[in-house]
Write an enzyme that holds these catalytic residues in place. Structure first.
Site, PDB file in Angstrom:
ATOM      1  CG  ASP A   1      -6.870  -1.248  -2.334  1.00 25.76           C
ATOM      2  OD1 ASP A   1      -7.117  -2.449  -2.579  1.00 25.76           O
ATOM      3  OD2 ASP A   1      -6.089  -0.876  -1.442  1.00 25.76           O
TER       4      ASP A   1
ATOM      5  CG  ASP B   1      -2.004  -1.021   1.171  1.00 23.81           C
ATOM      6  OD1 ASP B   1      -2.467  -1.339   0.061  1.00 23.81           O
ATOM      7  OD2 ASP B   1      -2.410  -1.518   2.241  1.00 23.81           O
TER       8      ASP B   1
END
Length: 156
Positions: A126, A110
């Site tokens: 995402d 991330d």
């Protein structure tokens, strides 16, 4: 065509994540707009918001089922609706991006850190997944609206 879009989404996601892994230490942050948006290197062994940490094989199996469902839907219903097909392509590419992270790295990389709204750090996969879901919701809304207009026209 829509599988090509999914592959492009996957490649963009994986190139970004590879750059984060190669050039940033875990926990390192680069402010692009101080206090608003940073690139922050983080690893997540769970799902959204860090839930279900360490359940790698569970996510791999669930993602495989989801990917097969998306492919099935693309082959059946998606052929009749370009907007749904595009949305499913974004979903497929994003799902595969996080799938390959879990499969190869054992964790998801991330890096997108919106600090203005104090939101959990996330990744490009995402973004593509959420965009695909938003397009599907938009399509359902437009289809419902079109159906209502047809019914009103038939009454007249």
């Amino acid at each position: 065509m829509f599988y090509i879009i999914a592959v492009i989404v996957l490649i963009i996601d994986q190139l970004w994540k590879s750059a984060i892994v190669k050039w940033m230490e875990v926990g390192q942050t680069i402010p692009l707009w101080e206090g608003v948006f940073h690139i922050t290197s983080l690893r997540n062994k769970g799902a959204a918001f860090g839930i279900l940490q360490g359940q790698r094989w569970f996510f791999i199996i669930v993602t495989l089922i989801v990917v097969l469902g998306i492919i099935y839907y693309l082959q059946t219903e998606g052929r009749n609706n370009r907007r749904i097909s595009f949305a499913l392509s974004l979903l497929l590419g994003g799902a595969l991006g996080n799938f390959f992270d879990r499969l190869i790295r054992g964790e998801v990389v991330d890096s997108l850190d919106f600090r203005l709204i104090d939101y959990p750090i996330f990744n490009l996969a995402d973004v593509f997944i959420v965009s695909g879901v938003a397009l599907m919701i938009l399509d359902m809304w437009l289809e419902t609206r079109t159906g209502q207009q047809k019914q009103e026209n038939e009454k007249v």
